[in-house]
Design a protein around this motif. Sequence first.
Motif, PDB file in Angstrom:
ATOM      1  N   ALA A   1       0.829  -1.207   0.000  1.00 13.29           N
ATOM      2  CA  ALA A   1       0.000   0.000   0.000  1.00 13.29           C
ATOM      3  C   ALA A   1       0.862   1.257   0.000  1.00 13.29           C
ATOM      4  O   ALA A   1       1.961   1.280   0.556  1.00 13.29           O
ATOM      5  CB  ALA A   1      -0.907   0.006   1.227  1.00 13.29           C
ATOM      6  N   HIS A   2       0.335   2.317  -0.621  1.00 13.24           N
ATOM      7  CA  HIS A   2       1.026   3.607  -0.560  1.00 13.24           C
ATOM      8  C   HIS A   2       1.078   4.131   0.874  1.00 13.24           C
ATOM      9  O   HIS A   2       2.061   4.743   1.300  1.00 13.24           O
ATOM     10  CB  HIS A   2       0.295   4.651  -1.416  1.00 13.24           C
ATOM     11  CG  HIS A   2       0.263   4.352  -2.864  1.00 13.24           C
ATOM     12  ND1 HIS A   2      -0.843   3.807  -3.501  1.00 13.24           N
ATOM     13  CD2 HIS A   2       1.200   4.545  -3.833  1.00 13.24           C
ATOM     14  CE1 HIS A   2      -0.593   3.682  -4.786  1.00 13.24           C
ATOM     15  NE2 HIS A   2       0.631   4.113  -5.021  1.00 13.24           N
ATOM     16  N   ALA A   3      -0.021   3.924   1.585  1.00 12.32           N
ATOM     17  CA  ALA A   3      -0.145   4.440   2.953  1.00 12.32           C
ATOM     18  C   ALA A   3      -0.729   3.357   3.842  1.00 12.32           C
ATOM     19  O   ALA A   3      -1.670   2.665   3.454  1.00 12.32           O
ATOM     20  CB  ALA A   3      -1.045   5.675   2.973  1.00 12.32           C
ATOM     21  N   VAL A   4      -0.155   3.221   5.041  1.00  6.91           N
ATOM     22  CA  VAL A   4      -0.652   2.243   6.005  1.00  6.91           C
ATOM     23  C   VAL A   4      -0.908   2.973   7.323  1.00  6.91           C
ATOM     24  O   VAL A   4      -0.035   3.693   7.821  1.00  6.91           O
ATOM     25  CB  VAL A   4       0.332   1.089   6.233  1.00  6.91           C
ATOM     26  CG1 VAL A   4      -0.283   0.037   7.157  1.00  6.91           C
ATOM     27  CG2 VAL A   4       0.743   0.455   4.902  1.00  6.91           C
TER      28      VAL A   4
ATOM     29  N   GLY B   1       8.780   3.381  -0.892  1.00  3.60           N
ATOM     30  CA  GLY B   1       8.440   4.797  -0.958  1.00  3.60           C
ATOM     31  C   GLY B   1       7.159   5.154  -0.241  1.00  3.60           C
ATOM     32  O   GLY B   1       6.764   6.327  -0.228  1.00  3.60           O
ATOM     33  N   GLY B   2       6.505   4.153   0.360  1.00  2.43           N
ATOM     34  CA  GLY B   2       5.263   4.403   1.077  1.00  2.43           C
ATOM     35  C   GLY B   2       5.510   4.943   2.474  1.00  2.43           C
ATOM     36  O   GLY B   2       6.640   5.234   2.869  1.00  2.43           O
TER      37      GLY B   2
ATOM     38  N   ARG C   1      15.657  -0.232   3.412  1.00  6.88           N
ATOM     39  CA  ARG C   1      15.978  -0.369   1.988  1.00  6.88           C
ATOM     40  C   ARG C   1      14.781  -0.094   1.085  1.00  6.88           C
ATOM     41  O   ARG C   1      14.956   0.094  -0.115  1.00  6.88           O
ATOM     42  CB  ARG C   1      16.538  -1.763   1.717  1.00  6.88           C
ATOM     43  CG  ARG C   1      17.916  -1.964   2.331  1.00  6.88           C
ATOM     44  CD  ARG C   1      18.501  -3.314   1.976  1.00  6.88           C
ATOM     45  NE  ARG C   1      19.840  -3.477   2.547  1.00  6.88           N
ATOM     46  CZ  ARG C   1      20.581  -4.568   2.413  1.00  6.88           C
ATOM     47  NH1 ARG C   1      20.104  -5.603   1.710  1.00  6.88           N
ATOM     48  NH2 ARG C   1      21.776  -4.635   2.963  1.00  6.88           N
ATOM     49  N   ARG C   2      13.597  -0.095   1.651  1.00  5.41           N
ATOM     50  CA  ARG C   2      12.410   0.191   0.831  1.00  5.41           C
ATOM     51  C   ARG C   2      11.985   1.655   0.926  1.00  5.41           C
ATOM     52  O   ARG C   2      10.944   2.036   0.406  1.00  5.41           O
ATOM     53  CB  ARG C   2      11.252  -0.717   1.259  1.00  5.41           C
ATOM     54  CG  ARG C   2      11.479  -2.181   0.907  1.00  5.41           C
ATOM     55  CD  ARG C   2      10.277  -3.040   1.266  1.00  5.41           C
ATOM     56  NE  ARG C   2      10.102  -3.124   2.709  1.00  5.41           N
ATOM     57  CZ  ARG C   2       9.013  -2.741   3.353  1.00  5.41           C
ATOM     58  NH1 ARG C   2       7.981  -2.244   2.687  1.00  5.41           N
ATOM     59  NH2 ARG C   2       8.937  -2.844   4.669  1.00  5.41           N
ATOM     60  N   ASN C   3      12.780   2.463   1.614  1.00 10.42           N
ATOM     61  CA  ASN C   3      12.488   3.899   1.729  1.00 10.42           C
ATOM     62  C   ASN C   3      11.083   4.166   2.271  1.00 10.42           C
ATOM     63  O   ASN C   3      10.373   5.059   1.805  1.00 10.42           O
ATOM     64  CB  ASN C   3      12.657   4.605   0.381  1.00 10.42           C
ATOM     65  CG  ASN C   3      14.101   4.633  -0.069  1.00 10.42           C
ATOM     66  OD1 ASN C   3      14.562   3.679  -0.708  1.00 10.42           O
ATOM     67  ND2 ASN C   3      14.824   5.693   0.261  1.00 10.42           N
ATOM     68  N   VAL C   4      10.700   3.377   3.265  1.00 11.22           N
ATOM     69  CA  VAL C   4       9.395   3.561   3.895  1.00 11.22           C
ATOM     70  C   VAL C   4       9.515   4.574   5.029  1.00 11.22           C
ATOM     71  O   VAL C   4      10.422   4.496   5.857  1.00 11.22           O
ATOM     72  CB  VAL C   4       8.845   2.223   4.426  1.00 11.22           C
ATOM     73  CG1 VAL C   4       7.595   2.428   5.279  1.00 11.22           C
ATOM     74  CG2 VAL C   4       8.535   1.282   3.260  1.00 11.22           C
ATOM     75  N   THR C   5       8.610   5.522   5.063  1.00 12.56           N
ATOM     76  CA  THR C   5       8.585   6.543   6.106  1.00 12.56           C
ATOM     77  C   THR C   5       7.700   6.085   7.265  1.00 12.56           C
ATOM     78  O   THR C   5       6.612   5.560   7.054  1.00 12.56           O
ATOM     79  CB  THR C   5       8.034   7.864   5.549  1.00 12.56           C
ATOM     80  OG1 THR C   5       8.906   8.346   4.531  1.00 12.56           O
ATOM     81  CG2 THR C   5       7.906   8.918   6.645  1.00 12.56           C
TER      82      THR C   5
END
Length: 343
Positions: free
Chosen positions: A236-239, A259-260, A281-285
């Motif tokens: 998902a883009h946003a969780v 990037g999510g 490594r997945r650039n998750v914020t």
Amino acid sequence: MRAAVMFGAGDVQVRQVPDARLVQPTDAVVRVTHAAICGSDLWRYRKMPPSTAGVRIGHEFIGVVEEVGAEVTAVRRGDLVLAPFKWSDGTCEICRDGLPNCCPNGGFWGGELDGGQGEAVRVPQADGTLMPLPMDPDDPRLPAVLALSDVLCTGHHAALAARVRPGATVAVVGDGAVGLCGVLAAARLGAERIVILGRHARRTDLARRFGAVEVVPERGAAAVERVRELTGGHGAHAVLECVGTGEALRDALDMARPGGAVGYVGVPQDGDGVDVRRFYRRNVTLAGGTAPARAHAPELLPDVLSGRLDASAVFDRTVGLDDVPDGYRAMAGREALKVLVRP
């Protein structure tokens, strides 16, 4: 006056307590007309050690101002007001930065102070805390407005932290009142596809009413895999993490796409952290925390009053003050989602 007092796990009683009264010139006294039992109250209800003194409880309420201190100017006697779940001065640097929940001169309701589950509340820092409402005390929209004291603002905060935007795919972890309000908030911000993680049919049916299009009943790795399947393998883009356990947070991070972002608002319960290598490594914020309800509520109130943003359905049981102990039992036993209290 009467108020709900918790004396230990599973032990809530309605007792006579000292009347709410002005102590500081910045105080107000509010007679409570609407209050609620929160899912976060249940953590204490399940775990609190026995206490002979007990603690006052309740942090969501609407009421009518009965008295104001000499330095209060923003509200006056007779005003109908909403109280967010924390009080704050509204003038310090932190409040001006949009974080009244972190106000160094603020605090939580209950404990040694008055709680919202009672006949009246002494409100410290009344000018910074209370939000006047352009309504009458018998307005049928008040349950929807009451959600702004906590759960609706918290769901909105999760959506903002997760960077929900038009066209986004959103996964919501948790089917409690905050998770359901997160669905509403994501839909308001333009999410194209909302997935709710939950396994209680009454709650997930309500999530669909609020804008969810898919339900994932699995948990753990199976839930992560299912969300990835539903999103073309990417996530998902946003969780929105609306539970508060380490497991829920780890699952939320795993189901975010590269990037999510994950917005976490569940009150942390187990202290279990996450390994940053899990999402580095997945650039998750990862962002979130306690919602600044007093900052969010004015923005959301017009949509609540218009009916565009209506969370009132999360209140599926109403009790009087004397029946607050039964309300706790109902929520703890999953017989009720969220209980509305009418003192």
